[in-house]
Design a protein around this motif. Sequence first.
Motif, PDB file in Angstrom:
ATOM      1  N   LYS A 135      70.515  42.623  26.309  1.00 21.54           N
ATOM      2  CA  LYS A 135      70.285  43.703  26.064  1.00 21.54           C
ATOM      3  C   LYS A 135      69.308  44.518  27.334  1.00 21.54           C
ATOM      4  O   LYS A 135      68.234  43.450  27.495  1.00 21.54           O
ATOM      5  CB  LYS A 135      69.748  45.188  24.795  1.00 21.54           C
ATOM      6  N   ALA A 136      69.290  45.018  28.126  1.00 21.36           N
ATOM      7  CA  ALA A 136      68.296  45.520  29.162  1.00 21.36           C
ATOM      8  C   ALA A 136      68.144  46.385  28.824  1.00 21.36           C
ATOM      9  O   ALA A 136      68.762  48.217  28.307  1.00 21.36           O
ATOM     10  CB  ALA A 136      68.863  45.260  30.763  1.00 21.36           C
ATOM     11  N   HIS A 137      66.731  47.035  29.180  1.00 14.87           N
ATOM     12  CA  HIS A 137      65.777  48.726  29.141  1.00 14.87           C
ATOM     13  C   HIS A 137      66.283  49.904  30.677  1.00 14.87           C
ATOM     14  O   HIS A 137      65.593  49.003  31.543  1.00 14.87           O
ATOM     15  CB  HIS A 137      64.746  48.610  28.982  1.00 14.87           C
ATOM     16  N   TRP A 138      66.717  50.989  29.878  1.00 11.27           N
ATOM     17  CA  TRP A 138      66.873  51.443  31.085  1.00 11.27           C
ATOM     18  C   TRP A 138      66.607  53.256  31.063  1.00 11.27           C
ATOM     19  O   TRP A 138      66.625  53.314  29.455  1.00 11.27           O
ATOM     20  CB  TRP A 138      68.773  51.496  31.245  1.00 11.27           C
ATOM     21  N   ARG A 139      66.393  54.175  31.438  1.00  9.08           N
ATOM     22  CA  ARG A 139      66.439  55.023  31.040  1.00  9.08           C
ATOM     23  C   ARG A 139      67.392  56.409  32.247  1.00  9.08           C
ATOM     24  O   ARG A 139      67.502  56.395  33.140  1.00  9.08           O
ATOM     25  CB  ARG A 139      64.744  55.821  30.864  1.00  9.08           C
TER      26      ARG A 139
END
Lengths: 153, 252
Positions: A135-139
Amino acid sequence: MNQVPTDKIWEWLDAVPDPEIPVISVVDLGIVRDVCWDGGTLKVSVTPTYSGCPATSVISMDIETALRDHGIKDLRIETSISPAWTTDWLSEKGRARLEEYGIAPPQPAGGPERCPHCGSKAVEKVSQFGSTPCKAHWRCTDCLEPFDYFKCI
Amino acid sequence: MTQDEAFLQFLLRMGDNTLILGHRVSEWCGHAPVLEEDIALANTALDLIGQTQMWLGLAGEVDGGQSADDLAFLRDAWDFRNVLMVEVPNEDFGRTMMRQFLFDAWHSIMLGRLIKSSDERVAAIAAKASKEVAYHLERSSDTVVGLGDGTAESHDRMQAALDYLWPYVGEMFASDEIDAEMAKAGIAPNPADLRAEFDALVQRVLADATLTIPESEFAHKGGRNGKMHTEHLGHLLTQMQWLQRAYPGASW
């Protein structure tokens, strides 16, 4: 015991949850590559998502436990690395459940289509890496919530 | 040297690079400047250790049935075949990221070629690893540009990191009789042939990062043939191998 048809085995495996993302099954994740009988031995071929993913050995153990609980005594779990796992193998059911759970499913464009919380398309990347290797971290810049994005590989 | 002997050395070179760099990067776990960077570094280390299991697993198979763990935990410094760059200490975050970028650039190009290896086991490992390394390169390039073209302080640190690490770049492209044997068999490319592609990639990113590549072509060597490692490798191994040395055969 008579040989259980493999479609039944697939059904059983579809009830084995991913240890890190329990809303999807190991079958949804696309890591069970083959199920077949070799004489009296049931062979299950599993491919790792990421080569260093610590969940891989837990997944093999969970698969083995589930099949033994269903009465399969003679079984062999094999790891196959080729062809390499791709997020294209995630099932439609799995993709929908990921989004309901708050994880944006992988997109060929390389980023999430929308925020899994509010549906806004105003999203930005925080980091290529998130809470697990996959997973990658987004907002979201509308609801301001951070979220995980299942990386497309 | 037979082709089998050369093949073993090639596999050790690939696996020791990812093992030693993976260990070095894992030293940041819990210490990185911000949480996102900590997570990213730990994930990168995890990928590298996972790739090590595949490379050293195959090396162990070729070498008469040792396991990847045997090779990782029971060899001494002179048996390692990694390039010197991966064993130098992390120092600050800037040097860590510059080293990652220079290694990722080489690694991504190398794996891209290995996907077409005549040995299908090598091709399978490369296909798997190259997907992960594409992410490593994306991140390390972005970070090098962000810090190089950042504040005066971050720029100076990145330039210092590049000046320090540049003499370690040449070893990744040194070619010897092992490489010649591998190239002849179609198993792996001759490392020297990757240099032009590497230079193009690195020059583009470092120009965006407003950094200047040192002019000197001097290259430290001795890691990938095991003739002379830096003193840092032995210190690293005392940490990495401690448990297996103190309690032989210990397992979970």
